[in-house]
Scaffold this motif. Structure first.
Motif, PDB file in Angstrom:
ATOM      1  N   PRO A 155      -7.527  17.839   0.690  1.00  0.00           N
ATOM      2  CA  PRO A 155      -8.420  19.049   1.024  1.00  0.00           C
ATOM      3  C   PRO A 155      -7.838  20.719   1.373  1.00  0.00           C
ATOM      4  CG  PRO A 155      -6.813  17.625   2.539  1.00  0.00           C
ATOM      5  CD  PRO A 155      -6.655  17.355   1.040  1.00  0.00           C
ATOM      6  N   GLU A 156      -8.920  21.100   1.201  1.00  0.00           N
ATOM      7  CA  GLU A 156      -9.040  22.510   0.522  1.00  0.00           C
ATOM      8  C   GLU A 156      -7.790  23.065   1.866  1.00  0.00           C
ATOM      9  OE1 GLU A 156     -11.584  26.750   0.623  1.00  0.00           O
ATOM     10  OE2 GLU A 156     -12.349  24.732   0.907  1.00  0.00           O
ATOM     11  N   ASN A 157      -6.846  24.201   1.197  1.00  0.00           N
ATOM     12  CA  ASN A 157      -5.662  24.745   2.019  1.00  0.00           C
ATOM     13  C   ASN A 157      -5.378  23.753   3.129  1.00  0.00           C
ATOM     14  OD1 ASN A 157      -6.749  27.489   1.891  1.00  0.00           O
ATOM     15  ND2 ASN A 157      -7.993  26.987   3.096  1.00  0.00           N
ATOM     16  N   ALA A 158      -4.913  22.962   2.392  1.00  0.00           N
ATOM     17  CA  ALA A 158      -3.451  21.357   2.267  1.00  0.00           C
ATOM     18  C   ALA A 158      -2.425  22.210   2.653  1.00  0.00           C
ATOM     19  CB  ALA A 158      -3.955  20.447   1.920  1.00  0.00           C
ATOM     20  N   GLU A 159      -1.303  21.038   3.599  1.00  0.00           N
ATOM     21  CA  GLU A 159      -0.628  21.326   4.256  1.00  0.00           C
ATOM     22  C   GLU A 159       0.318  20.100   3.701  1.00  0.00           C
ATOM     23  OE1 GLU A 159       2.697  22.049   7.642  1.00  0.00           O
ATOM     24  OE2 GLU A 159       0.910  21.374   8.206  1.00  0.00           O
ATOM     25  N   ALA A 160       1.188  20.587   2.743  1.00  0.00           N
ATOM     26  CA  ALA A 160       1.724  19.202   1.721  1.00  0.00           C
ATOM     27  C   ALA A 160       3.393  19.615   2.761  1.00  0.00           C
ATOM     28  CB  ALA A 160       2.235  19.585   0.333  1.00  0.00           C
ATOM     29  N   MET A 161       4.049  17.587   3.231  1.00  0.00           N
ATOM     30  CA  MET A 161       4.797  17.491   3.237  1.00  0.00           C
ATOM     31  C   MET A 161       5.175  16.462   3.179  1.00  0.00           C
ATOM     32  SD  MET A 161       3.899  15.907   7.856  1.00  0.00           S
ATOM     33  CE  MET A 161       3.050  17.269   7.949  1.00  0.00           C
ATOM     34  N   THR A 162       6.631  16.187   2.799  1.00  0.00           N
ATOM     35  CA  THR A 162       7.455  15.141   2.132  1.00  0.00           C
ATOM     36  C   THR A 162       8.135  14.640   3.456  1.00  0.00           C
ATOM     37  OG1 THR A 162       7.168  15.997   0.207  1.00  0.00           O
ATOM     38  CG2 THR A 162       9.167  14.435   0.975  1.00  0.00           C
ATOM     39  N   ILE A 163       8.416  13.363   3.917  1.00  0.00           N
ATOM     40  CA  ILE A 163       9.270  12.743   5.284  1.00  0.00           C
ATOM     41  C   ILE A 163       9.881  11.679   4.707  1.00  0.00           C
ATOM     42  CG2 ILE A 163       7.435  13.515   6.658  1.00  0.00           C
ATOM     43  CD1 ILE A 163       6.698  11.116   7.146  1.00  0.00           C
ATOM     44  N   LEU A 164      10.952  11.484   5.088  1.00  0.00           N
ATOM     45  CA  LEU A 164      11.457  10.461   4.860  1.00  0.00           C
ATOM     46  C   LEU A 164      11.404   9.079   6.315  1.00  0.00           C
ATOM     47  CD1 LEU A 164      14.062   8.402   3.160  1.00  0.00           C
ATOM     48  CD2 LEU A 164      15.523   9.819   4.048  1.00  0.00           C
ATOM     49  N   VAL A 165      10.730   8.293   5.318  1.00  0.00           N
ATOM     50  CA  VAL A 165      10.360   7.234   6.931  1.00  0.00           C
ATOM     51  C   VAL A 165      11.829   6.017   6.621  1.00  0.00           C
ATOM     52  CG1 VAL A 165       9.235   5.670   7.695  1.00  0.00           C
ATOM     53  CG2 VAL A 165       8.395   7.731   7.111  1.00  0.00           C
ATOM     54  N   THR A 166      12.551   5.781   7.467  1.00  0.00           N
ATOM     55  CA  THR A 166      13.255   4.817   7.530  1.00  0.00           C
ATOM     56  C   THR A 166      13.120   3.158   8.699  1.00  0.00           C
ATOM     57  OG1 THR A 166      15.514   6.194   6.819  1.00  0.00           O
ATOM     58  CG2 THR A 166      16.074   4.423   7.792  1.00  0.00           C
ATOM     59  N   ILE A 172      -8.170   3.234   6.940  1.00  0.00           N
ATOM     60  CA  ILE A 172      -7.223   2.714   7.670  1.00  0.00           C
ATOM     61  C   ILE A 172      -6.155   2.056   6.581  1.00  0.00           C
ATOM     62  CG2 ILE A 172      -6.736   1.414   9.540  1.00  0.00           C
ATOM     63  CD1 ILE A 172      -9.645   1.545   9.814  1.00  0.00           C
ATOM     64  N   HIS A 173      -5.022   2.844   7.121  1.00  0.00           N
ATOM     65  CA  HIS A 173      -3.395   2.300   6.295  1.00  0.00           C
ATOM     66  C   HIS A 173      -2.939   1.440   7.898  1.00  0.00           C
ATOM     67  CE1 HIS A 173       0.598   3.866   5.012  1.00  0.00           C
ATOM     68  NE2 HIS A 173       0.697   2.009   5.279  1.00  0.00           N
ATOM     69  N   TYR A 174      -2.715  -0.061   7.335  1.00  0.00           N
ATOM     70  CA  TYR A 174      -3.044  -0.695   8.215  1.00  0.00           C
ATOM     71  C   TYR A 174      -1.572  -0.926   8.345  1.00  0.00           C
ATOM     72  CZ  TYR A 174      -7.886  -2.286   9.211  1.00  0.00           C
ATOM     73  OH  TYR A 174      -9.353  -2.428   9.489  1.00  0.00           O
ATOM     74  N   GLN A 175      -0.682  -1.562   7.036  1.00  0.00           N
ATOM     75  CA  GLN A 175       0.501  -1.718   7.353  1.00  0.00           C
ATOM     76  C   GLN A 175       1.907  -1.357   6.858  1.00  0.00           C
ATOM     77  OE1 GLN A 175       2.110  -5.936   7.396  1.00  0.00           O
ATOM     78  NE2 GLN A 175      -0.337  -6.686   6.625  1.00  0.00           N
ATOM     79  N   ASP A 176       2.203  -0.734   6.899  1.00  0.00           N
ATOM     80  CA  ASP A 176       3.601  -0.284   6.839  1.00  0.00           C
ATOM     81  C   ASP A 176       5.234  -0.795   6.784  1.00  0.00           C
ATOM     82  OD1 ASP A 176       3.937   0.943   8.757  1.00  0.00           O
ATOM     83  OD2 ASP A 176       3.231   2.838   7.872  1.00  0.00           O
ATOM     84  N   GLY A 177       4.979  -1.550   7.475  1.00  0.00           N
ATOM     85  CA  GLY A 177       6.633  -2.710   8.106  1.00  0.00           C
ATOM     86  C   GLY A 177       7.326  -2.936   7.440  1.00  0.00           C
ATOM     87  N   ASN A 178       8.803  -2.938   7.377  1.00  0.00           N
ATOM     88  CA  ASN A 178      10.036  -3.126   6.326  1.00  0.00           C
ATOM     89  C   ASN A 178       9.616  -4.900   6.021  1.00  0.00           C
ATOM     90  OD1 ASN A 178      12.195  -4.035   5.454  1.00  0.00           O
ATOM     91  ND2 ASN A 178      13.849  -3.056   7.109  1.00  0.00           N
ATOM     92  N   ASN A 179       9.205  -5.565   4.740  1.00  0.00           N
ATOM     93  CA  ASN A 179       9.338  -6.986   4.901  1.00  0.00           C
ATOM     94  C   ASN A 179      10.507  -7.981   4.697  1.00  0.00           C
ATOM     95  OD1 ASN A 179       7.698  -8.801   3.478  1.00  0.00           O
ATOM     96  ND2 ASN A 179       8.666  -9.358   1.925  1.00  0.00           N
ATOM     97  N   LEU A 180      11.782  -6.748   5.305  1.00  0.00           N
ATOM     98  CA  LEU A 180      13.157  -7.533   5.110  1.00  0.00           C
ATOM     99  C   LEU A 180      13.226  -7.302   7.285  1.00  0.00           C
ATOM    100  CD1 LEU A 180      14.739  -5.556   2.424  1.00  0.00           C
ATOM    101  CD2 LEU A 180      13.632  -7.846   2.412  1.00  0.00           C
ATOM    102  N   ALA A 181      14.257  -8.471   7.428  1.00  0.00           N
ATOM    103  CA  ALA A 181      14.531  -8.661   8.594  1.00  0.00           C
ATOM    104  C   ALA A 181      15.912  -8.381   8.948  1.00  0.00           C
ATOM    105  CB  ALA A 181      14.545 -10.812   9.004  1.00  0.00           C
ATOM    106  N   ASP A 182      16.421  -8.337   7.580  1.00  0.00           N
ATOM    107  CA  ASP A 182      17.916  -8.091   8.071  1.00  0.00           C
ATOM    108  C   ASP A 182      18.852  -7.133   7.455  1.00  0.00           C
ATOM    109  OD1 ASP A 182      17.821  -8.778   5.104  1.00  0.00           O
ATOM    110  OD2 ASP A 182      19.255 -10.425   4.925  1.00  0.00           O
ATOM    111  N   ALA A 183      17.795  -6.129   7.285  1.00  0.00           N
ATOM    112  CA  ALA A 183      18.731  -5.125   6.351  1.00  0.00           C
ATOM    113  C   ALA A 183      16.870  -4.212   6.898  1.00  0.00           C
ATOM    114  CB  ALA A 183      18.611  -4.801   4.534  1.00  0.00           C
ATOM    115  N   GLU A 184      17.499  -2.650   6.375  1.00  0.00           N
ATOM    116  CA  GLU A 184      17.046  -1.683   6.052  1.00  0.00           C
ATOM    117  C   GLU A 184      16.071  -1.197   5.443  1.00  0.00           C
ATOM    118  OE1 GLU A 184      18.589   2.305   6.482  1.00  0.00           O
ATOM    119  OE2 GLU A 184      19.287   1.717   9.570  1.00  0.00           O
ATOM    120  N   SER A 185      14.344  -0.443   5.595  1.00  0.00           N
ATOM    121  CA  SER A 185      13.751  -0.010   3.830  1.00  0.00           C
ATOM    122  C   SER A 185      13.713   0.950   4.433  1.00  0.00           C
ATOM    123  CB  SER A 185      12.525  -1.211   3.567  1.00  0.00           C
ATOM    124  OG  SER A 185      12.761  -2.840   3.441  1.00  0.00           O
ATOM    125  N   ALA A 186      13.356   2.118   3.339  1.00  0.00           N
ATOM    126  CA  ALA A 186      13.218   3.119   3.971  1.00  0.00           C
ATOM    127  C   ALA A 186      11.994   3.824   2.269  1.00  0.00           C
ATOM    128  CB  ALA A 186      14.022   3.885   3.276  1.00  0.00           C
TER     129      ALA A 186
END
Length: 144
Positions: free
Chosen positions: A34-45, A97-111
């Motif tokens: 998008p014109e004049n977009a704001e770029a943002m970088t995030i870490l998702v844990t 639409i972004h339906y999923q971005d979940g952790n595929n691991l039941a016993d550990a963090e994902s990031a």
């Protein structure tokens, strides 16, 4: 960017080994930012077993990289896929639409780290209502 774009610049003043460049992911036809977009970088844990964000959309494209664990990633019209640490992903934003971005691991963090290009004055992500999900259910890839 394809592997032929990987590069090394000789540095005659360097005292150690040169940096390594590795292409993690490419986008064959980069989406419109998008014109004049704001770029943002995030870490998702994501905690173990986290479903991630509810279905949503972004006002511009997003590019990401899984740094730990593995995530389930699903965009409208595509089947869910697992993206593991060291692999990249992207989405075009806009009306997808972004339906999923979940952790595929039941016993550990994902990031993952993601850089988004947001349209000016728009939020980073906008939840999709249950009514809209129902109206567009024919656009979601069949699920096993």
């Amino acid at each position: 960017m394809s592997t032929e774009h990987a590069h090394h610049l000789d540095n005659p003043d360097a005292s150690g080994p040169p940096p390594r460049f590795e292409v993690v992911a490419t986008v064959p036809r980069a989406p419109q930012i998008p014109e004049n977009a704001e770029a943002m970088t995030i870490l998702v844990t994501l905690p173990p077993g986290s479903e991630g964000s509810p279905p949503h959309r972004h006002s511009g494209p997003a590019y990401g990289y899984v740094v730990e664990g593995e995530i389930v990633f699903e965009l409208e019209g595509e089947p869910p896929r697992v993206i593991k640490a060291g692999q990249g992903f992207w989405e075009p934003g806009g009306d997808v639409i972004h339906y999923q971005d979940g952790n595929n691991l039941a016993d550990a963090e994902s990031a993952f780290v993601v850089t988004m290009f947001c349209a000016p004055g728009q939020p980073m992500l906008v939840p999709v209502s249950a009514e809209e999900l129902e109206q567009r259910r024919d656009r979601r890839a069949p699920r096993p």
